[in-house]
Write a protein that holds these residues in place. Sequence first.
Motif, mmCIF file in Angstrom:
data_model
loop_
_atom_site.group_PDB
_atom_site.id
_atom_site.type_symbol
_atom_site.label_atom_id
_atom_site.label_comp_id
_atom_site.label_asym_id
_atom_site.label_seq_id
_atom_site.Cartn_x
_atom_site.Cartn_y
_atom_site.Cartn_z
ATOM 1 N N ASN A 2 0.826 -1.197 0.000
ATOM 2 C CA ASN A 2 0.000 0.000 0.000
ATOM 3 C C ASN A 2 0.858 1.244 0.000
ATOM 4 N N PRO A 3 0.348 2.356 -0.579
ATOM 5 C CA PRO A 3 1.126 3.592 -0.583
ATOM 6 C C PRO A 3 1.185 4.193 0.800
ATOM 7 N N PRO A 4 2.194 5.000 1.112
ATOM 8 C CA PRO A 4 2.279 5.668 2.408
ATOM 9 C C PRO A 4 1.043 6.511 2.643
ATOM 10 N N LYS A 5 0.547 6.529 3.877
ATOM 11 C CA LYS A 5 -0.694 7.204 4.201
ATOM 12 C C LYS A 5 -0.505 8.562 4.852
ATOM 13 N N ASN A 6 0.700 8.892 5.252
ATOM 14 C CA ASN A 6 0.893 10.119 5.995
ATOM 15 C C ASN A 6 0.823 11.335 5.078
ATOM 16 N N ASP A 7 0.069 12.345 5.506
ATOM 17 C CA ASP A 7 -0.010 13.632 4.818
ATOM 18 C C ASP A 7 -0.449 13.499 3.366
ATOM 19 N N VAL A 8 -1.529 12.770 3.112
ATOM 20 C CA VAL A 8 -2.069 12.646 1.771
ATOM 21 C C VAL A 8 -3.375 13.434 1.701
ATOM 22 N N PRO A 9 -3.400 14.566 1.033
ATOM 23 C CA PRO A 9 -4.623 15.353 0.909
ATOM 24 C C PRO A 9 -5.696 14.547 0.183
ATOM 25 N N PRO A 10 -6.975 14.771 0.497
ATOM 26 C CA PRO A 10 -8.057 14.001 -0.134
ATOM 27 C C PRO A 10 -8.031 14.078 -1.649
ATOM 28 N N GLY A 11 -7.725 15.260 -2.211
ATOM 29 C CA GLY A 11 -7.703 15.398 -3.657
ATOM 30 C C GLY A 11 -6.599 14.609 -4.320
ATOM 31 N N SER A 12 -5.528 14.345 -3.589
ATOM 32 C CA SER A 12 -4.384 13.631 -4.154
ATOM 33 C C SER A 12 -4.555 12.126 -4.092
ATOM 34 N N GLU A 13 -5.421 11.660 -3.178
ATOM 35 C CA GLU A 13 -5.558 10.215 -2.995
ATOM 36 C C GLU A 13 -6.076 9.544 -4.254
ATOM 37 N N ALA A 14 -6.985 10.209 -4.985
ATOM 38 C CA ALA A 14 -7.506 9.624 -6.219
ATOM 39 C C ALA A 14 -6.393 9.459 -7.247
ATOM 40 N N LEU A 15 -5.518 10.472 -7.349
ATOM 41 C CA LEU A 15 -4.392 10.364 -8.289
ATOM 42 C C LEU A 15 -3.488 9.193 -7.920
ATOM 43 N N VAL A 17 -4.252 6.393 -6.239
ATOM 44 C CA VAL A 17 -4.898 5.103 -6.511
ATOM 45 C C VAL A 17 -4.913 4.820 -8.008
ATOM 46 N N GLN A 18 -5.202 5.832 -8.811
ATOM 47 C CA GLN A 18 -5.296 5.651 -10.253
ATOM 48 C C GLN A 18 -3.955 5.304 -10.886
ATOM 49 N N HIS A 19 -2.857 5.739 -10.265
ATOM 50 C CA HIS A 19 -1.544 5.579 -10.905
ATOM 51 C C HIS A 19 -0.622 4.604 -10.165
ATOM 52 N N MET A 20 -1.167 3.807 -9.251
ATOM 53 C CA MET A 20 -0.328 2.794 -8.591
ATOM 54 C C MET A 20 0.216 1.786 -9.595
ATOM 55 N N ALA A 21 -0.576 1.517 -10.653
ATOM 56 C CA ALA A 21 -0.096 0.573 -11.677
ATOM 57 C C ALA A 21 1.141 1.108 -12.386
ATOM 58 N N LEU A 22 1.273 2.433 -12.457
ATOM 59 C CA LEU A 22 2.450 3.032 -13.081
ATOM 60 C C LEU A 22 3.712 2.670 -12.307
#
Length: 293
Positions: A2-15, A17-22
């Motif tokens: 899973n990606p690091p969870k600290n200091d992730v703004p709500p608007g950035s979380e979608a980006l 999740v969408q680009h973890m495959a990258l």
Amino acid sequence: MNPPKNDVPPGSEALIVQHMALVGHIVRETMSRVPSHVDRDDLTSAGLTALVQAANAYDPERGVPFNRYAATRIRGAIVDDLRSIDWASRSVRRRSRELDMTRANLATVLGRTATTAEVAQAAGITLEEVIANDEDVSRAQVLSLSASEDDMIGERLVSNAPDPQAMLEHRERLTYLTEAIAELPDRLRLVVEQYFLAERPMGEIAETLGVTESRVSQLRAEAMVLLRDALNMALDPELVEPAARPNGCAARRRQAYFTAVADRHAAGLRGQMTGQMTGQMMSAPSTSYNASA
């Protein structure tokens, strides 16, 4: 992972999740070009951290697509992580150069790739030391430090194919090795030629020379040291260890041998130049004198 969870703004979380495959794609691309000891999870962690940072810092008003911006950050983070892996010390690199020279020497005289045990014997070190040095260099030679941040990851990683400079250096070593063998004292040259080139057993060579097999082994070791030092003197003088008694007879004979190898090499270069000049003169268009002109 899973990606690091600290200091992730709500608007950035979608980006993110969408680009973890990258991240997975770049890690797979990297793993196909690095040694097997590199840990995939470590690279993935570095890539995911970079993805989070890219999402936090991304400014869409700059007109750069997020996937392109994030890919650059992810590749940079993975490269930085690889560069931090056990870079070889100066002593490891020096020993590696010596072993490469020994391998080249043995390949020429044996007509095949030398085994690790043969390299260890010729270099005068243990088999375990050769294996440990090879492993250290393998860990160290992961990346090319001359790459820029805009390079593709495939261009940043070391290729196994020899470059033109390496091929030229290899040919030069072989030339010097041939000349160094030719300048060896008669008994040493005979041992090298009969043992490595003719592949005769030590017992037969001992009978030819009228000595014991142990003495043949000593002569072979002495010849290998001379050949190694002659090549180092010509190509990498800093690797040549000074004589214990610089003014002694052995040191003078050794220096005379180095000089003879250098003279033979210079004569060969002069012969090549003469041949090239002769060829150019013969191939040049001839002009005839016209008496009526």
